[in-house]
Enzyme design. Structure first.
Site, PDB file in Angstrom:
ATOM      1  N   TYR A 107      -1.863  -0.419  10.484  1.00  0.00           N
ATOM      2  CA  TYR A 107      -2.016  -0.826   9.076  1.00  0.00           C
ATOM      3  C   TYR A 107      -0.749  -0.482   8.288  1.00  0.00           C
ATOM      4  O   TYR A 107      -0.196  -1.330   7.572  1.00  0.00           O
ATOM      5  CB  TYR A 107      -3.237  -0.121   8.466  1.00  0.00           C
ATOM      6  CG  TYR A 107      -3.440  -0.463   7.004  1.00  0.00           C
ATOM      7  CD1 TYR A 107      -3.891  -1.718   6.622  1.00  0.00           C
ATOM      8  CD2 TYR A 107      -3.147   0.472   6.005  1.00  0.00           C
ATOM      9  CE1 TYR A 107      -4.063  -2.033   5.280  1.00  0.00           C
ATOM     10  CE2 TYR A 107      -3.334   0.159   4.663  1.00  0.00           C
ATOM     11  CZ  TYR A 107      -3.782  -1.086   4.302  1.00  0.00           C
ATOM     12  OH  TYR A 107      -3.938  -1.421   2.973  1.00  0.00           O
ATOM     13  N   SER A 124       0.864  -1.193   0.000  1.00  0.00           N
ATOM     14  CA  SER A 124       0.000   0.000   0.000  1.00  0.00           C
ATOM     15  C   SER A 124       0.894   1.235   0.000  1.00  0.00           C
ATOM     16  O   SER A 124       2.042   1.175   0.480  1.00  0.00           O
ATOM     17  CB  SER A 124      -0.854  -0.007   1.273  1.00  0.00           C
ATOM     18  OG  SER A 124      -1.450   1.253   1.487  1.00  0.00           O
TER      19      SER A 124
HETATM   20  N1  LIG Z   1      -8.600  -0.235  -1.247  1.00  0.00           N
HETATM   21  C1  LIG Z   1      -7.535   0.484  -1.004  1.00  0.00           C
HETATM   22  O1  LIG Z   1      -7.584   1.728  -0.958  1.00  0.00           O
HETATM   23  C2  LIG Z   1      -6.200  -0.192  -0.822  1.00  0.00           C
HETATM   24  C3  LIG Z   1      -5.056   0.612  -0.873  1.00  0.00           C
HETATM   25  C4  LIG Z   1      -3.799   0.026  -0.695  1.00  0.00           C
HETATM   26  C5  LIG Z   1      -3.710  -1.335  -0.516  1.00  0.00           C
HETATM   27  N2  LIG Z   1      -4.837  -2.101  -0.462  1.00  0.00           N
HETATM   28  C6  LIG Z   1      -4.645  -3.536  -0.265  1.00  0.00           C
HETATM   29  O2  LIG Z   1      -5.265  -4.236  -1.305  1.00  0.00           O
HETATM   30  C7  LIG Z   1      -5.571  -5.556  -0.879  1.00  0.00           C
HETATM   31  C8  LIG Z   1      -6.974  -5.908  -1.322  1.00  0.00           C
HETATM   32  O3  LIG Z   1      -7.893  -5.051  -0.659  1.00  0.00           O
HETATM   33  P1  LIG Z   1      -9.157  -4.393  -1.395  1.00  0.00           P
HETATM   34  O4  LIG Z   1      -8.974  -2.943  -1.383  1.00  0.00           O
HETATM   35  O5  LIG Z   1      -9.408  -5.087  -2.677  1.00  0.00           O
HETATM   36  O6  LIG Z   1     -10.303  -4.677  -0.319  1.00  0.00           O
HETATM   37  P2  LIG Z   1     -11.427  -5.786  -0.218  1.00  0.00           P
HETATM   38  O7  LIG Z   1     -12.375  -5.670  -1.331  1.00  0.00           O
HETATM   39  O8  LIG Z   1     -11.923  -5.685   1.185  1.00  0.00           O
HETATM   40  O9  LIG Z   1     -10.620  -7.146  -0.408  1.00  0.00           O
HETATM   41  C9  LIG Z   1      -9.918  -7.776   0.605  1.00  0.00           C
HETATM   42  C10 LIG Z   1      -9.778  -9.236   0.229  1.00  0.00           C
HETATM   43  O10 LIG Z   1      -9.003  -9.879   1.248  1.00  0.00           O
HETATM   44  C11 LIG Z   1      -9.679 -11.056   1.628  1.00  0.00           C
HETATM   45  N3  LIG Z   1      -9.345 -11.432   2.986  1.00  0.00           N
HETATM   46  C12 LIG Z   1      -9.439 -10.698   4.120  1.00  0.00           C
HETATM   47  N4  LIG Z   1      -9.063 -11.446   5.179  1.00  0.00           N
HETATM   48  C13 LIG Z   1      -8.723 -12.661   4.698  1.00  0.00           C
HETATM   49  C14 LIG Z   1      -8.252 -13.860   5.284  1.00  0.00           C
HETATM   50  N5  LIG Z   1      -8.067 -13.980   6.601  1.00  0.00           N
HETATM   51  N6  LIG Z   1      -8.006 -14.921   4.484  1.00  0.00           N
HETATM   52  C15 LIG Z   1      -8.219 -14.826   3.155  1.00  0.00           C
HETATM   53  N7  LIG Z   1      -8.650 -13.725   2.543  1.00  0.00           N
HETATM   54  C16 LIG Z   1      -8.906 -12.654   3.311  1.00  0.00           C
HETATM   55  C17 LIG Z   1     -11.160 -10.750   1.447  1.00  0.00           C
HETATM   56  O11 LIG Z   1     -11.876 -11.948   1.209  1.00  0.00           O
HETATM   57  P3  LIG Z   1     -12.804 -12.724   2.266  1.00  0.00           P
HETATM   58  O12 LIG Z   1     -13.378 -11.697   3.185  1.00  0.00           O
HETATM   59  O13 LIG Z   1     -13.798 -13.386   1.379  1.00  0.00           O
HETATM   60  O14 LIG Z   1     -11.896 -13.703   2.935  1.00  0.00           O
HETATM   61  C18 LIG Z   1     -11.125  -9.929   0.171  1.00  0.00           C
HETATM   62  O15 LIG Z   1     -11.167 -10.764  -0.951  1.00  0.00           O
HETATM   63  C19 LIG Z   1      -5.327  -5.572   0.625  1.00  0.00           C
HETATM   64  O16 LIG Z   1      -4.087  -6.184   0.897  1.00  0.00           O
HETATM   65  C20 LIG Z   1      -5.271  -4.101   0.981  1.00  0.00           C
HETATM   66  O17 LIG Z   1      -4.473  -3.878   2.129  1.00  0.00           O
HETATM   67  C21 LIG Z   1      -6.074  -1.558  -0.619  1.00  0.00           C
END
Ligand SMILES: NC(=O)c1ccc[n+]([C@@H]2O[C@H](COP(=O)([O-])OP(=O)(O)OC[C@H]3O[C@@H](n4cnc5c(N)ncnc54)[C@H](OP(=O)(O)O)[C@@H]3O)[C@@H](O)[C@H]2O)c1
Length: 244
Positions: free
Chosen positions: A154, A141
């Site tokens: 985080y 991130s």
């Molecule tokens: N959105 C942003 O602004 C942003 C910015 C920088 C980085 N990120 C990073 O991008 C990545 C994806 O996030 P996103 O933004 O796409 O959010 P999201 O839609 O909430 O996706 C998160 C994913 O992680 C999975 N997950 C959470 N806990 C888990 C566990 N214990 N085991 C397996 N899967 C798990 C969730 O699936 P289930 O709940 O079905 O398990 C979901 O598929 C993350 O690493 C996040 O830190 C996001």
């Protein structure tokens, strides 16, 4: 396209960046092995990919459970004979000020964001060594570069991911590639994750104002995967133009 036919496992494939990446890579001819906890969403995603002519399987994966990552890698080998890429994307962000003492949520961020990535490395690295080929793509991130109030834990997990992936890159040698992707504000369910109502409202407001589509992150991941084997795209930062 050099991504064509590649076997790509993705954690956190049930929504957001993981889902967008699965859809894009499937469209470009990769064979997908999708993991997350919400199996109903994964099954729906597999269905959509197959109806569009792609190839995908899924499994329930909780990245905090070491054995689930081993099972995901085993599923790739069983169904497709190999694993070319592991996208370690699962992550959680229940951000809050340290004064809130939401210690269980700190634990969850450490367990999912750091240990979850390590469990993927432990499962896939021996396979990549045996194949003499493989590629780790991991979602960090921009919080790895900039800490803000309520983001301490985080951001700490995402700094750790960056350090682990850079160490992995240095140790990996010429046959294993290591890419770390640093998204800025992306339009996913992530903004609703905070259990502090003030923080949640602030983040949701920022999301509505500046967040970019998860498709942009998916394209960055596809770019890294599709480069020739001798090219290692190491760190890719993709943030909204409006993000400071
Ligand atoms: N959105 C942003 O602004 C942003 C910015 C920088 C980085 N990120 C990073 O991008 C990545 C994806 O996030 P996103 O933004 O796409 O959010 P999201 O839609 O909430 O996706 C998160 C994913 O992680 C999975 N997950 C959470 N806990 C888990 C566990 N214990 N085991 C397996 N899967 C798990 C969730 O699936 P289930 O709940 O079905 O398990 C979901 O598929 C993350 O690493 C996040 O830190 C996001």
């Amino acid at each position: 396209m050099s991504g064509e036919g590649k076997v790509v496992a993705i954690t956190g494939a049930s929504s957001g960046i993981g889902e967008a990446t699965a859809l894009l890579l499937a469209e470009r001819g990769a064979r997908l092995v999708l993991g997350a906890r919400r199996t109903d969403r994964l099954e729906d995603l597999v269905d959509r990919i197959e109806r569009a002519g792609g190839t995908a399987v899924s499994a329930r994966v909780d990245v905090t459970r070491r054995e689930d990552l081993h099972a995901l890698v085993a599923l790739a080998r069983e169904r497709f004979g190999r694993l070319d890429v592991l996208v370690g994307n699962a992550g959680v962000g229940p951000i809050s000020p340290l004064d809130d003492l939401r210690v269980d949520e700190w634990d969850e961020m450490v367990d999912v964001n750091i240990k979850g990535v390590l469990h993927g490395i432990a499962a896939a690295l021996p396979v990549f060594r045996e194949q003499r080929a493989g590629h780790f793509v991991t979602t960090s991130s921009t919080a790895a570069f900039t800490v803000a109030p309520a983001m301490a834990v985080y951001a700490g997990t995402k700094v750790a991911v960056r350090a682990i992936c850079e160490g992995l890159r240095q140790e990996a040698g010429p046959t294993v590639r290591v890419t770390t992707v640093f998204p800025g504000f992306v339009h996913t369910g992530f903004a609703e994750a905070s259990s502090n109502p003030v923080v949640r409202e602030r983040i949701a407001g920022m999301r509505d104002e500046i967040a970019i589509s998860p498709d942009s992150i998916a394209r960055a991941i596809a770019f890294a995967i599709e480069e020739p084997a001798e090219v290692d795209v190491n760190e890719v930062v993709v943030r909204p133009a409006a993000q400071s």
